[in-house]
Design a protein around this motif. Structure first.
Motif, short mmCIF file in Angstrom:
data_model
loop_
_atom_site.label_atom_id
_atom_site.label_comp_id
_atom_site.label_asym_id
_atom_site.label_seq_id
_atom_site.Cartn_x
_atom_site.Cartn_y
_atom_site.Cartn_z
N SER A 2 -8.63 5.82 5.71
CA SER A 2 -9.47 5.13 4.15
C SER A 2 -8.62 5.10 2.33
CB SER A 2 -10.09 6.76 3.25
OG SER A 2 -8.93 7.58 3.36
N GLU A 3 -9.01 4.41 2.67
CA GLU A 3 -8.13 3.60 1.21
C GLU A 3 -7.31 4.77 0.67
OE1 GLU A 3 -9.28 0.01 -0.13
OE2 GLU A 3 -10.60 1.24 -0.89
N SER A 4 -6.19 4.27 0.15
CA SER A 4 -5.29 5.10 -0.57
C SER A 4 -5.21 4.95 -1.82
CB SER A 4 -3.79 5.02 0.19
OG SER A 4 -3.24 5.64 -0.55
N TYR A 5 -4.98 6.09 -2.30
CA TYR A 5 -4.84 5.51 -4.07
C TYR A 5 -3.72 5.99 -4.83
CZ TYR A 5 -9.96 4.09 -4.29
OH TYR A 5 -11.26 3.18 -4.01
N VAL A 6 -3.16 5.40 -6.30
CA VAL A 6 -2.14 5.91 -6.67
C VAL A 6 -2.46 6.56 -8.63
CG1 VAL A 6 -0.28 5.30 -5.00
CG2 VAL A 6 -0.69 3.80 -6.92
N PHE A 7 -1.38 7.33 -8.90
CA PHE A 7 -2.19 7.22 -10.00
C PHE A 7 -0.81 6.08 -10.86
CE2 PHE A 7 -0.86 8.56 -14.60
CZ PHE A 7 -1.89 9.08 -14.84
N TYR A 8 -1.39 4.94 -11.25
CA TYR A 8 -0.54 4.01 -11.97
C TYR A 8 -0.95 3.82 -13.42
CZ TYR A 8 2.14 -0.34 -12.27
OH TYR A 8 2.96 -1.33 -12.54
N GLN A 9 0.50 3.99 -14.43
CA GLN A 9 0.23 3.08 -15.90
C GLN A 9 -0.65 3.91 -16.29
OE1 GLN A 9 3.60 2.46 -16.40
NE2 GLN A 9 3.85 0.85 -17.00
N GLY A 10 -1.46 5.31 -16.19
CA GLY A 10 -2.45 6.17 -16.79
C GLY A 10 -3.37 6.16 -15.86
N LYS A 11 -3.52 5.79 -15.11
CA LYS A 11 -5.07 4.81 -14.37
C LYS A 11 -4.60 5.16 -12.85
CE LYS A 11 -6.43 1.28 -15.60
NZ LYS A 11 -6.85 0.00 -16.64
N VAL A 12 -5.89 5.78 -12.24
CA VAL A 12 -6.02 5.70 -10.72
C VAL A 12 -6.50 4.49 -10.09
CG1 VAL A 12 -7.30 6.87 -8.88
CG2 VAL A 12 -6.15 8.75 -10.92
N VAL A 13 -5.24 3.91 -9.34
CA VAL A 13 -5.69 2.11 -8.58
C VAL A 13 -5.97 2.64 -7.34
CG1 VAL A 13 -5.62 1.09 -11.19
CG2 VAL A 13 -3.48 1.58 -9.30
N LYS A 14 -5.89 1.02 -6.56
CA LYS A 14 -5.91 1.49 -5.67
C LYS A 14 -4.26 1.06 -5.36
CE LYS A 14 -10.44 -0.33 -3.94
NZ LYS A 14 -11.50 -0.96 -3.47
N GLU A 15 -4.69 1.68 -4.21
CA GLU A 15 -2.40 1.24 -3.77
C GLU A 15 -2.19 0.58 -3.85
OE1 GLU A 15 -0.95 4.28 -0.85
OE2 GLU A 15 0.83 3.08 -0.86
N ASP A 16 -2.75 -0.95 -2.93
CA ASP A 16 -2.70 -2.32 -2.96
C ASP A 16 -2.20 -2.89 -4.35
OD1 ASP A 16 -4.84 -2.90 -3.03
OD2 ASP A 16 -5.19 -3.03 -0.45
N LEU A 85 -6.29 12.21 -9.05
CA LEU A 85 -5.69 11.47 -7.90
C LEU A 85 -5.89 12.73 -6.48
CD1 LEU A 85 -3.93 8.84 -6.50
CD2 LEU A 85 -1.76 10.37 -7.03
N LEU A 86 -5.45 13.30 -6.35
CA LEU A 86 -5.60 14.57 -5.44
C LEU A 86 -6.89 13.98 -5.58
CD1 LEU A 86 -3.24 17.14 -6.66
CD2 LEU A 86 -2.77 15.85 -4.87
N LYS A 87 -7.73 14.17 -5.54
CA LYS A 87 -9.14 14.53 -5.77
C LYS A 87 -9.80 12.96 -4.67
CE LYS A 87 -11.61 17.13 -9.08
NZ LYS A 87 -11.75 17.60 -10.48
N LYS A 88 -9.28 12.53 -5.82
CA LYS A 88 -9.55 10.18 -5.34
C LYS A 88 -9.27 10.13 -4.33
CE LYS A 88 -11.43 6.47 -6.51
NZ LYS A 88 -12.91 6.17 -7.09
N ASN A 89 -7.97 10.80 -3.19
CA ASN A 89 -7.42 11.37 -2.53
C ASN A 89 -7.88 11.82 -1.23
OD1 ASN A 89 -6.02 8.83 -2.37
ND2 ASN A 89 -4.35 9.55 -3.01
N VAL A 119 4.93 4.06 -14.66
CA VAL A 119 5.21 5.43 -14.28
C VAL A 119 3.93 5.63 -13.09
CG1 VAL A 119 4.16 8.34 -14.45
CG2 VAL A 119 5.68 6.71 -16.23
N VAL A 120 4.79 5.95 -12.13
CA VAL A 120 3.65 6.12 -10.80
C VAL A 120 3.77 7.90 -9.78
CG1 VAL A 120 5.39 4.58 -9.29
CG2 VAL A 120 2.98 4.52 -8.73
#
Ligand code: PMP
Length: 310
Positions: A2-16, A85-89, A119-120
């Motif tokens: 399944s797709e992995s997400y990260v928190f980046y610059q204040g938002k949850v976005v796709k890791e890639d 992020l934990l929820k999204k992942n 910040v990531v």
């Protein structure tokens, strides 16, 4: 997968979607600070708990301030972002959370005065880190960095070359982990964990002035020993051979949790097996991580709204 997400610059976005340039100062010079946080999965109640998040994000802000990696997110925003992020992942097992604050400016010079701070936060499943329940450790010939060289209490990315060299040396020598001495030859800490000794009924651990990272697990272990077990806790400098003569030695850390050390430099510690005190502290510790001890309920941030516990 399944797709992995990260928190980046204040938002949850796709890791890639997050790219780091080969020119980034973080990559070239290790200009970053980070944290390691756990979220514990409670199978019975189907709930995930972010553990000691406030303390970790407070330390991250403090580390960042010390090395001039300034960023605007508040502790509450970092906690909220991590929960999202934990929820999204869809993390439904014990998980490691890695926030990193880094200087992403692309020009050539190891300068900390550039404003390009990012910040990531990413997550990964992590059950046991130690690999075995009882450890044999060796004192490394590498010395711990000092506060005036690269302050160990900042949890700086660059400081982990010091840790990696120590871990490499001791692993190549057949040990499970390293223990650092300071420049003054006092016992300091492991490559990524704090160290405790139990001797003559007292729990002893090196003080912050001996260049340790002031561990969040260390704080909890000291509190549990004092308040729950009525044991005297002493923060003082420790000599190398005190490790050999201790009744018990153990590590504390977010990844390492509370793990007994049964041999140091091939000398058996105590009985050569996990000691009673370490066992008791571990039991108290693991209960707290999944919200089972009301006195320590504020250590746990529940991630899912709907769980059997609520
Ligand atoms: N010392 C070092 C060098 C570490 O990297 C860590 C892990 N963060 C620790 C000690 C333990 O600190 P904590 O209990 O806050 O994880």
């Amino acid at each position: 997968m399944s797709e992995s997400y990260v928190f980046y610059q204040g938002k949850v976005v796709k890791e890639d979607e997050v790219k780091i340039s080969v020119r980034s100062k973080a990559f070239n010079y290790g200009l970053g600070v980070f944290e390691g946080i756990r979220a514990y999965w409670d199978e019975e109640n189907e709930q995930l708990y972010g553990f000691k998040m406030k303390e970790h994000y407070k330390r991250l802000k403090q580390s960042a301030k010390t090395v001039n990696l300034n960023f605007d997110l508040t502790i509450d925003q970092l906690i909220q972002g991590t929960v999202e992020l934990l929820k999204k992942n869809n993390c439904r097992q014990t998980t490691y959370i890695r926030p990193i604050v880094y200087n992403d400016a692309p020009d050539i010079s190891p300068a900390l005065d550039k404003p390009d701070v990012k910040v990531v936060i990413y997550t990964q499943p992590l059950n046991k880190y130690a690999g075995k329940p009882e450890l044999s450790v060796g004192v490394t010939s590498w010395r711990r960095l000092t506060d005036n060289q690269l302050p160990p209490r900042t949890k700086a990315t660059a400081a982990y070359l010091n840790s990696a060299l120590a871990a490499l040396e001791t692993k190549q020598a057949g040990f499970d982990e390293a223990i650092f001495l300071t420049d003054a030859n006092h016992v300091c800490e492991g490559s990524g964990e704090n160290v405790f000794l139990y001797k003559k009924g007292k729990l002893i651990t090196p003080p912050p002035s001996d260049n340790i990272l002031e561990g969040i697990t260390r704080d909890l272990v000291m509190k549990l020993a004092k308040e729950e077990l009525g044991i005297e806790v002493v923060e003082r400098s420790v000599a190398r051979t005190e490790l050999y003569a201790a009744d018990e030695v153990f590590f504390s850390g977010t990844a390492m949790e509370v793990t007994p050390i049964v041999a140091v430099d091939h000398r058996t510690v105590g009985t050569g097996h996990e000691g009673e005190l370490c066992k008791k502290i571990k039991e108290l510790f693991f209960d707290i991580t999944i919200g089972r001890n009301p006195k320590y309920a504020d250590s746990c941030t529940p991630v899912y709204e709907e769980s059997k516990a609520f």
